[in-house]
Design a protein around this motif. Structure first.
Motif, PDB file in Angstrom:
ATOM      1  N   ILE A   1     -39.840 102.163  -0.979  1.00  0.00           N
ATOM      2  CA  ILE A   1     -40.950 101.931  -1.894  1.00  0.00           C
ATOM      3  C   ILE A   1     -42.137 101.411  -1.096  1.00  0.00           C
ATOM      4  CG2 ILE A   1     -41.800 100.668  -3.894  1.00  0.00           C
ATOM      5  CD1 ILE A   1     -39.087 100.510  -4.999  1.00  0.00           C
ATOM      6  N   ARG A   2     -43.309 101.964  -1.384  1.00  0.00           N
ATOM      7  CA  ARG A   2     -44.527 101.496  -0.717  1.00  0.00           C
ATOM      8  C   ARG A   2     -45.276 100.577  -1.675  1.00  0.00           C
ATOM      9  NH1 ARG A   2     -49.109 105.678  -0.109  1.00  0.00           N
ATOM     10  NH2 ARG A   2     -49.546 104.901  -2.175  1.00  0.00           N
ATOM     11  N   ALA A   3     -45.548  99.353  -1.219  1.00  0.00           N
ATOM     12  CA  ALA A   3     -46.318  98.406  -2.026  1.00  0.00           C
ATOM     13  C   ALA A   3     -47.756  98.389  -1.515  1.00  0.00           C
ATOM     14  CB  ALA A   3     -45.681  97.023  -1.914  1.00  0.00           C
ATOM     15  N   THR A   4     -48.594  97.561  -2.124  1.00  0.00           N
ATOM     16  CA  THR A   4     -49.983  97.500  -1.666  1.00  0.00           C
ATOM     17  C   THR A   4     -50.097  96.814  -0.323  1.00  0.00           C
ATOM     18  OG1 THR A   4     -50.216  95.496  -2.945  1.00  0.00           O
ATOM     19  CG2 THR A   4     -51.084  97.508  -3.915  1.00  0.00           C
ATOM     20  N   ASP A   5     -49.148  95.933  -0.019  1.00  0.00           N
ATOM     21  CA  ASP A   5     -49.245  95.158   1.222  1.00  0.00           C
ATOM     22  C   ASP A   5     -48.056  95.371   2.140  1.00  0.00           C
ATOM     23  OD1 ASP A   5     -47.996  91.959  -0.018  1.00  0.00           O
ATOM     24  OD2 ASP A   5     -47.575  94.014  -0.627  1.00  0.00           O
ATOM     25  N   GLY A   6     -47.367  96.489   1.979  1.00  0.00           N
ATOM     26  CA  GLY A   6     -46.237  96.735   2.874  1.00  0.00           C
ATOM     27  C   GLY A   6     -45.331  97.822   2.347  1.00  0.00           C
ATOM     28  N   VAL A   7     -44.249  98.070   3.090  1.00  0.00           N
ATOM     29  CA  VAL A   7     -43.277  99.081   2.688  1.00  0.00           C
ATOM     30  C   VAL A   7     -41.888  98.478   2.854  1.00  0.00           C
ATOM     31  CG1 VAL A   7     -42.557 101.473   2.993  1.00  0.00           C
ATOM     32  CG2 VAL A   7     -44.792 100.758   3.784  1.00  0.00           C
ATOM     33  N   VAL A   8     -40.971  98.856   1.938  1.00  0.00           N
ATOM     34  CA  VAL A   8     -39.586  98.418   2.073  1.00  0.00           C
ATOM     35  C   VAL A   8     -38.685  99.645   2.063  1.00  0.00           C
ATOM     36  CG1 VAL A   8     -39.421  98.080  -0.427  1.00  0.00           C
ATOM     37  CG2 VAL A   8     -37.751  97.022   1.066  1.00  0.00           C
ATOM     38  N   ILE A   9     -37.671  99.631   2.941  1.00  0.00           N
ATOM     39  CA  ILE A   9     -36.628 100.657   2.888  1.00  0.00           C
ATOM     40  C   ILE A   9     -35.284  99.950   2.836  1.00  0.00           C
ATOM     41  CG2 ILE A   9     -37.752 102.683   3.869  1.00  0.00           C
ATOM     42  CD1 ILE A   9     -36.966 101.866   6.588  1.00  0.00           C
ATOM     43  N   VAL A  10     -34.429 100.461   1.940  1.00  0.00           N
ATOM     44  CA  VAL A  10     -33.095  99.869   1.800  1.00  0.00           C
ATOM     45  C   VAL A  10     -32.073 100.995   1.882  1.00  0.00           C
ATOM     46  CG1 VAL A  10     -33.938  98.012   0.349  1.00  0.00           C
ATOM     47  CG2 VAL A  10     -33.038 100.063  -0.693  1.00  0.00           C
TER      48      VAL A  10
ATOM     49  N   ASP B   1     -34.516 106.848 -11.856  1.00  0.00           N
ATOM     50  CA  ASP B   1     -34.654 105.415 -12.104  1.00  0.00           C
ATOM     51  C   ASP B   1     -36.049 104.948 -11.693  1.00  0.00           C
ATOM     52  OD1 ASP B   1     -34.111 102.396 -10.799  1.00  0.00           O
ATOM     53  OD2 ASP B   1     -33.090 102.805 -12.691  1.00  0.00           O
ATOM     54  N   LEU B   2     -36.516 105.401 -10.564  1.00  0.00           N
ATOM     55  CA  LEU B   2     -37.854 105.010 -10.108  1.00  0.00           C
ATOM     56  C   LEU B   2     -38.924 105.550 -11.046  1.00  0.00           C
ATOM     57  CD1 LEU B   2     -37.385 105.618  -6.265  1.00  0.00           C
ATOM     58  CD2 LEU B   2     -37.784 103.411  -7.332  1.00  0.00           C
ATOM     59  N   GLU B   3     -38.718 106.792 -11.493  1.00  0.00           N
ATOM     60  CA  GLU B   3     -39.713 107.388 -12.402  1.00  0.00           C
ATOM     61  C   GLU B   3     -39.748 106.624 -13.716  1.00  0.00           C
ATOM     62  OE1 GLU B   3     -38.757 111.523 -12.676  1.00  0.00           O
ATOM     63  OE2 GLU B   3     -39.361 111.849 -10.583  1.00  0.00           O
ATOM     64  N   ARG B   4     -38.529 106.220 -14.170  1.00  0.00           N
ATOM     65  CA  ARG B   4     -38.458 105.451 -15.412  1.00  0.00           C
ATOM     66  C   ARG B   4     -39.279 104.173 -15.278  1.00  0.00           C
ATOM     67  NH1 ARG B   4     -33.206 107.019 -16.393  1.00  0.00           N
ATOM     68  NH2 ARG B   4     -32.424 105.495 -14.895  1.00  0.00           N
ATOM     69  N   ARG B   5     -39.140 103.519 -14.140  1.00  0.00           N
ATOM     70  CA  ARG B   5     -39.919 102.297 -13.911  1.00  0.00           C
ATOM     71  C   ARG B   5     -41.403 102.599 -13.961  1.00  0.00           C
ATOM     72  NH1 ARG B   5     -36.484  98.301 -11.433  1.00  0.00           N
ATOM     73  NH2 ARG B   5     -34.461  99.311 -11.257  1.00  0.00           N
ATOM     74  N   ALA B   6     -41.789 103.709 -13.361  1.00  0.00           N
ATOM     75  CA  ALA B   6     -43.214 104.047 -13.328  1.00  0.00           C
ATOM     76  C   ALA B   6     -43.738 104.302 -14.733  1.00  0.00           C
ATOM     77  CB  ALA B   6     -43.442 105.270 -12.438  1.00  0.00           C
ATOM     78  N   THR B   7     -42.976 105.038 -15.546  1.00  0.00           N
ATOM     79  CA  THR B   7     -43.460 105.321 -16.893  1.00  0.00           C
ATOM     80  C   THR B   7     -43.346 104.095 -17.782  1.00  0.00           C
ATOM     81  OG1 THR B   7     -41.295 106.225 -17.426  1.00  0.00           O
ATOM     82  CG2 THR B   7     -43.013 107.796 -16.885  1.00  0.00           C
ATOM     83  N   ALA B   8     -42.467 103.153 -17.419  1.00  0.00           N
ATOM     84  CA  ALA B   8     -42.348 101.935 -18.237  1.00  0.00           C
ATOM     85  C   ALA B   8     -43.468 100.959 -17.933  1.00  0.00           C
ATOM     86  CB  ALA B   8     -40.999 101.282 -17.980  1.00  0.00           C
ATOM     87  N   GLY B   9     -44.415 101.362 -17.112  1.00  0.00           N
ATOM     88  CA  GLY B   9     -45.586 100.530 -16.904  1.00  0.00           C
ATOM     89  C   GLY B   9     -45.612  99.789 -15.583  1.00  0.00           C
ATOM     90  N   ILE B  10     -44.551  99.898 -14.798  1.00  0.00           N
ATOM     91  CA  ILE B  10     -44.569  99.270 -13.479  1.00  0.00           C
ATOM     92  C   ILE B  10     -45.346 100.193 -12.559  1.00  0.00           C
ATOM     93  CG2 ILE B  10     -43.151  98.570 -11.532  1.00  0.00           C
ATOM     94  CD1 ILE B  10     -40.889  98.208 -13.642  1.00  0.00           C
TER      95      ILE B  10
ATOM     96  N   THR C   1     -46.582  94.143  -5.254  1.00  0.00           N
ATOM     97  CA  THR C   1     -46.471  93.371  -4.011  1.00  0.00           C
ATOM     98  C   THR C   1     -45.179  93.755  -3.308  1.00  0.00           C
ATOM     99  OG1 THR C   1     -45.230  91.580  -5.017  1.00  0.00           O
ATOM    100  CG2 THR C   1     -47.628  91.399  -5.047  1.00  0.00           C
ATOM    101  N   LEU C   2     -45.113  93.398  -2.023  1.00  0.00           N
ATOM    102  CA  LEU C   2     -43.940  93.771  -1.233  1.00  0.00           C
ATOM    103  C   LEU C   2     -42.683  93.114  -1.795  1.00  0.00           C
ATOM    104  CD1 LEU C   2     -42.913  95.338   1.156  1.00  0.00           C
ATOM    105  CD2 LEU C   2     -43.452  93.409   2.632  1.00  0.00           C
ATOM    106  N   ASP C   3     -42.795  91.857  -2.194  1.00  0.00           N
ATOM    107  CA  ASP C   3     -41.643  91.158  -2.751  1.00  0.00           C
ATOM    108  C   ASP C   3     -41.085  91.873  -3.975  1.00  0.00           C
ATOM    109  OD1 ASP C   3     -41.623  87.520  -2.404  1.00  0.00           O
ATOM    110  OD2 ASP C   3     -41.179  89.159  -1.020  1.00  0.00           O
ATOM    111  N   ASP C   4     -41.999  92.259  -4.884  1.00  0.00           N
ATOM    112  CA  ASP C   4     -41.565  93.006  -6.065  1.00  0.00           C
ATOM    113  C   ASP C   4     -40.934  94.319  -5.662  1.00  0.00           C
ATOM    114  OD1 ASP C   4     -44.287  92.006  -8.281  1.00  0.00           O
ATOM    115  OD2 ASP C   4     -42.338  91.101  -7.805  1.00  0.00           O
ATOM    116  N   ALA C   5     -41.543  94.965  -4.672  1.00  0.00           N
ATOM    117  CA  ALA C   5     -41.019  96.259  -4.232  1.00  0.00           C
ATOM    118  C   ALA C   5     -39.587  96.117  -3.728  1.00  0.00           C
ATOM    119  CB  ALA C   5     -41.908  96.844  -3.142  1.00  0.00           C
TER     120      ALA C   5
END
Lengths: 203, 240
Positions: B38-47, B173-182, B188-192
């Motif tokens: 996931i790419r956030a505004t202030d960073g990227v996370v990969i898991v 799941d990611l798309e669901r989050r996007a359409t649910a308003g996230i 932020t990176l932490d949220d990501a």
């Protein structure tokens, strides 16, 4: 090899501007003057000018190579090359030919994104030096260096920079048989580049 | 490419215009463990899931996430051995760039270079395509970036994506989050990191622990790093 054709150039930093001055002589075999309008200074993008002092043929070949590299960089990276990256690339280019070098000693005049001047020069195999005030190259290296040491002051505006560059160059090449025969000065500012040709002694 | 005895490509078109070898490579990717980025505004996370087939494995040594430069790293889904080859080549390309220009290569250029290698292996003689999809995470002058490279050599920039087994579910799941308003444009990176771990959970059997997943981030300091097991535990605890 560096004295076959003759050259003189100075790069000097001012306040949010940088200037480069160069002679225009092309000589042959340390003897005859063949041209008084030989271009040795090349503007590669809005913020970088390179001056190539040394063997005329290598000046021209290197200029083409640099244009090639700049263009490819711009196409691939979709951004302009910074003066620092350019200087590093040029040094790398020259060192690639360590055992069959380009007989060119370049000077780089650049303006960073923030408007601060960037100056560097290197020897013909790419050993770089960067400076805060000025760098010189050419057949009258000592004369140029001496003049700059005397006349340079920090934080000159573009008009003062132009005056200083012109005076330094003219005085130095007048004490060198192999350079002179015309002079040009370019000043890079955040607003644009200003070029002026100087009327000088034609001897 | 090692000893090349063949002059002809092993990846050839079939009648309907498909390159089956590449499609089979994508199958190999789909067999691999799930990785989410996931790419956030202030960073990227990969898991990624780092499940060990047996308790006898010394899991501390195994890493699925590899740094390529100080500001860029990669994770994969598919064949680990193929991934290592790409990592090696990318690292060399990136360092060559640094040697020439004195600066870190921008992420897009790095990804382009890696994608080119992947494509070459779909057209050169005597070799098979790479059996990996790669997620590249990096931070350069243009900000944070998340790229995916496919076995075909295609590279795509994502706001959020998943590769490997269960990727379709994870992407839904990611798309669901996007359409649910996230908004992925405004995270932020932490949220990501939290979202990424939750999405990863959709594809992981059993419990997610600090030793069977791996998390890496690159933030505005431009330092790519793999989180320690302690840090991972903290995020897992927060999620509870």
């Amino acid at each position: 090899m560096m004295e076959v054709n003759g050259s003189a150039m100075i790069v000097m930093a001012g306040k949010n501007c940088v200037g480069i001055a160069s002679d225009r002589r092309l000589g042959w075999n340390k003897q005859m003057t063949v041209a008084c309008d030989f271009q040795k200074v090349f503007q590669l993008n809005d913020r970088i000018i390179v001056g190539l002092a040394g063997l005329g043929t290598d000046v021209q070949s290197l200029r083409n190579l640099l244009r090639f590299r700049m263009n490819l960089y711009k196409l691939r990276e979709e951004r302009e090359m910074s003066p620092k990256a350019f200087s590093a690339m040029l040094a790398s280019l020259l060192y690639e030919k360590r055992f069959g070098p380009y007989f060119v000693e370049p000077v780089v005049a650049g303006l960073n994104e923030d408007g601060k001047p960037f100056i560097s020069s290197m020897d013909f195999i790419g050993a770089p030096t960067s400076a805060e005030d000025f760098v010189v190259q050419g057949t009258c290296y000592s004369q140029l260096h001496g003049m700059c040491e005397s006349l340079y002051r920090p934080d000159m505006d573009q008009n003062a920079l132009f005056e200083t560059l012109s005076q330094c160059l003219q005085a130095a090449v007048d004490r060198d048989a192999l350079s002179g025969w015309g002079a040009e000065v370019h000043i890079i500012t955040p607003e644009g580049t200003y070029t002026r040709t100087l009327k000088s002694r034609q001897d | 490419m090692g000893d090349n005895f063949f002059n002809f490509s092993l990846t050839t078109f079939n009648r309907s215009g498909r390159l089956l070898q590449i499609e089979y490579a994508l199958n190999a990717v789909r067999n691999g463990k799930l990785s989410v980025g996931i790419r956030a505004t202030d960073g990227v996370v990969i898991v990624t899931e780092k499940k060990m087939p047996s308790v006898l494995f010394d899991s501390k040594d195994v890493t699925k996430i590899e740094p390529i430069t100080s500001s860029c790293g990669m994770v994969f889904a598919g064949l680990m051995a193929d991934f290592r080859v790409l990592v090696r080549r990318s690292r060399k390309t990136a360092q060559t760039y640094k040697l020439t220009y004195g600066e870190n290569q921008p992420i897009r250029e790095l990804v382009k270079g890696t994608a080119r290698v992947v494509q070459e292996y779909t057209q050169s003689g005597g070799v098979r395509p790479f059996g990996v999809s790669v997620l590249a995470a990096g931070y350069d002058d243009d900000g944070p970036h998340l790229y995916q490279i496919d076995p075909s050599g295609v590279y795509i920039q994502w706001k959020a994506t998943a590769i490997g087994k269960g990727d379709a579910n994870a992407k839904s799941d990611l798309e669901r989050r996007a359409t649910a308003g996230i908004s992925f444009d405004d995270m932020t990176l932490d949220d990501a990191i939290h979202h990424a771990l939750q999405t990863l959970r959709t594809g992981v059997e059993g419990e997610m622990t600090r030793s069977n997943i791996q998390v890496a981030v690159v933030d505005s300091t431009r330092k790519f790093r793999v989180l320690s097991e302690e840090e991972v535990q903290d995020f897992l605890d927060e999620a509870r």
